[in-house]
Design an enzyme around this catalytic site. Structure first.
Site, mmCIF file in Angstrom:
data_model
loop_
_atom_site.group_PDB
_atom_site.id
_atom_site.type_symbol
_atom_site.label_atom_id
_atom_site.label_comp_id
_atom_site.label_asym_id
_atom_site.label_seq_id
_atom_site.Cartn_x
_atom_site.Cartn_y
_atom_site.Cartn_z
ATOM 1 N N HIS A 82 29.200 37.634 3.564
ATOM 2 C CA HIS A 82 30.031 36.569 4.612
ATOM 3 C C HIS A 82 31.067 37.412 5.191
ATOM 4 O O HIS A 82 32.053 37.958 4.433
ATOM 5 C CB HIS A 82 30.306 35.615 3.742
ATOM 6 C CG HIS A 82 31.351 34.453 4.746
ATOM 7 N ND1 HIS A 82 30.406 33.595 5.288
ATOM 8 C CD2 HIS A 82 32.336 34.211 4.776
ATOM 9 C CE1 HIS A 82 31.240 32.988 6.090
ATOM 10 N NE2 HIS A 82 32.349 33.148 5.802
ATOM 11 N N ASP A 161 32.685 19.701 3.877
ATOM 12 C CA ASP A 161 33.078 21.071 4.608
ATOM 13 C C ASP A 161 32.957 20.771 6.199
ATOM 14 O O ASP A 161 33.836 20.947 6.837
ATOM 15 C CB ASP A 161 32.797 22.091 4.117
ATOM 16 C CG ASP A 161 33.243 23.508 5.192
ATOM 17 O OD1 ASP A 161 34.445 23.476 5.045
ATOM 18 O OD2 ASP A 161 32.397 24.095 5.639
ATOM 19 N N ARG A 168 39.987 19.805 10.980
ATOM 20 C CA ARG A 168 40.871 20.867 11.097
ATOM 21 C C ARG A 168 41.063 21.465 12.311
ATOM 22 O O ARG A 168 42.034 21.968 12.904
ATOM 23 C CB ARG A 168 40.480 21.775 9.778
ATOM 24 C CG ARG A 168 40.834 21.443 8.446
ATOM 25 C CD ARG A 168 40.183 22.273 7.449
ATOM 26 N NE ARG A 168 40.420 23.853 7.665
ATOM 27 C CZ ARG A 168 39.995 24.849 7.185
ATOM 28 N NH1 ARG A 168 38.559 24.625 6.979
ATOM 29 N NH2 ARG A 168 40.208 25.885 7.341
ATOM 30 N N SER A 183 36.572 26.251 2.077
ATOM 31 C CA SER A 183 35.629 26.210 3.074
ATOM 32 C C SER A 183 34.365 27.131 2.988
ATOM 33 O O SER A 183 33.344 26.815 2.912
ATOM 34 C CB SER A 183 35.969 26.135 4.499
ATOM 35 O OG SER A 183 35.200 26.340 5.561
ATOM 36 N N LYS A 187 30.173 26.652 0.826
ATOM 37 C CA LYS A 187 29.160 26.679 1.421
ATOM 38 C C LYS A 187 28.222 27.933 1.154
ATOM 39 O O LYS A 187 26.928 27.847 0.781
ATOM 40 C CB LYS A 187 29.160 27.245 2.882
ATOM 41 C CG LYS A 187 29.898 26.054 3.817
ATOM 42 C CD LYS A 187 30.080 26.198 5.186
ATOM 43 C CE LYS A 187 31.057 26.903 5.291
ATOM 44 N NZ LYS A 187 32.034 26.928 6.596
HETATM 45 N N1 URA Z 1 35.186 30.085 8.357
HETATM 46 C C1 URA Z 1 34.780 28.894 7.585
HETATM 47 O O1 URA Z 1 33.481 28.767 7.115
HETATM 48 N N2 URA Z 1 35.760 28.005 7.268
HETATM 49 C C2 URA Z 1 37.049 28.280 7.398
HETATM 50 O O2 URA Z 1 37.627 27.621 7.441
HETATM 51 C C3 URA Z 1 37.410 29.458 8.174
HETATM 52 C C4 URA Z 1 36.389 30.412 8.552
#
Ligand code: URA
Length: 444
Positions: A82, A161, A168, A183, A187
């Site tokens: 990621h 999320d 947000r 966040s 995931k």
């Molecule tokens: N990427 C995400 O998945 N969440 C965030 O809060 C910032 C970047």
């Protein structure tokens, strides 16, 4: 418990209990806690922070707000990577196929562009027919059959999320380290990877502008992974200047294909070697980084990584002939190369500005659902530290109008700063964070 009491507690800089965080996330997911209360809590967190324990509780509560996929039922180990987001970051398109070609299954759920930072799905969707919206069933089946799948996040993963991120985005509460860490990790945990390489970007074109912030985010995410029983390692990598040369969806895809064929820009290749090697080591497929590096190198040299990529494109409905005939990819109608009118050393190529220009050319979105123009973008032909002569190419602009070319030329020239004295090239990486070991330096 009342939602307002939890907001007041965080407003007053107190630590929230696990039960309070779970109560809030569950209520918010069900719709019992309204958006305005979730927004107020997000702002309280942005202003007053969260401890690592609170952040982990938040990540786990959001992960458990929907389905959790257990990939260990289907493959011996599934690895994921990621990136926290950057400009010119097409790493997944190369390391996914390379790692899968080395025998380690890669199941990855990626995102779309966010602001000026590009998204892997948009790059893949520049291939005619490519489908990113797989069901969980299709995701698992392709992982079993091919050992490689890159798709969008399915709707039933970490829904809390998804809802919170949308709030947000419009309440000025994106740049809070505990919210970003929870966040991302919610995931990753929900999508089932047992081993995760986190590529934390630092610099002008990243969420985290300073190395200190980047380290904090990296350490938090690695510790959340430990508490969730996942293996993880975080790399801190440079995002002051764009990664590689190409910025823009189809242009980046083409650069990724070049790299899968054994070419590609030096910095991007090195970046891919490092990320892919860490994936092989953390996934238990290679004994050490040297062995991993050799295997990744071979997968690019012998065509097996490219073959995996082609098979993935085919499996997801895309026209795989673009691999051999890249001219089939979407193209902008105009191209202009800007030549240098001065000599000197390149001091800065502001990645954020380059990313913003590509969005303005139509290569990104201003709001969710906007159509994307896949062919537009910039090829950046210079790197910080380069010595440039008069008349040397700086960038090539791919746009669909003369006005676009003029806008891009003006803004990109403003994003480049010069020095008369030699300038040190930027490092590719600043360090890495291991589970339980903490920070170590890195060989470049
Ligand atoms: N990427 C995400 O998945 N969440 C965030 O809060 C910032 C970047």
């Amino acid at each position: 418990v009342r939602a307002v009491d939890i907001i007041i507690k965080k407003r007053d800089k107190k630590e929230l209990a696990k039960e309070e965080i779970e109560f809030f996330v569950e209520g918010f997911t069900r719709g019992d806690i309204p958006d305005y209360q979730a927004s107020a809590l997000a702002m309280a967190v942005l202003l007053n922070g969260m401890t690592p324990i609170e952040t982990t509780d938040l990540a786990l509560a959001m992960a458990h707000s929907g389905d959790i996929i257990d990939l260990s039922k289907y493959v011996h180990v599934a690895v994921d990577k990621h990136s926290t987001g950057g400009v010119g970051d097409k790493t997944t398109l190369v390391v996914g196929p390379a790692v899968a070609a080395c025998g380690l299954p890669v199941g990855k759920m990626s995102g779309r562009g966010l602001g000026y930072s590009g998204g892997t799905l948009d790059k893949l969707e520049s291939i005619p027919g490519f489908r990113a919206d797989l069901t969980t069933e299709e995701f698992i089946q392709q992982l079993i059959n091919l050992g490689l799948v890159v798709c969008g996040q399915t709707a039933d993963l970490a829904p809390a999320d998804g809802k919170l991120y949308a709030l947000r985005d419009v309440t000025g509460t994106v740049p809070a380290i505990p919210l970003i860490a929870s966040s991302i990790m919610s995931k990753k945990i929900a999508s089932g990877a047992q081993a995760i390489v986190l590529d934390v970007k630092v610099g002008l074109g990243a969420f985290m502008k300073s190395l200190g912030e980047g380290k904090k985010l990296a350490e938090l995410m690695v510790s959340i992974a430990s508490l969730a029983d996942r293996r993880a390692i975080a790399l801190l990598s440079d995002m002051n200047q764009p990664l590689g040369n190409a910025v823009g969806n189809a242009l980046e895809l083409k650069e990724a294909i070049d790299t899968l064929k054994g070419g590609g820009p030096q910095d991007f290749r090195e970046h891919c070697f490092q990320v892919a090697s860490q994936m092989l080591v953390i996934g238990g497929e290679a004994a050490n980084e040297e062995e991993a590096h050799d295997r990744v190198f071979k997968s690019l040299e012998n065509g097996s990584a490219l073959d995996k990529f082609e098979k993935m494109v085919q499996a997801q409905g895309g026209d795989a002939s673009v691999v051999e005939q890249v001219e089939k990819l979407p193209k902008a109608s105009l191209e202009k190369t800007i030549l240098s009118s001065r000599e000197g050393f390149i001091e800065t190529v502001n990645a954020q500005t380059v990313g913003e220009v590509v969005v303005e050319l139509g290569g990104g979105r201003y709001k969710k659902g906007d159509e994307i123009n896949y062919g537009v973008g910039i090829i950046v032909r210079i790197k910080v530290g380069d010595k440039i002569a008069i008349g040397q190419p700086l960038v090539s602009i791919h746009a669909n109008s003369e006005a676009g070319i003029r806008m891009a030329e003006e803004k990109i020239l403003g994003a480049i700063s010069w020095s008369d004295d030699p300038v040190q090239p930027l490092p590719y990486f600043y360090g890495k964070i291991n589970q339980g070991i903490g920070e170590t330096g890195m060989n470049q």
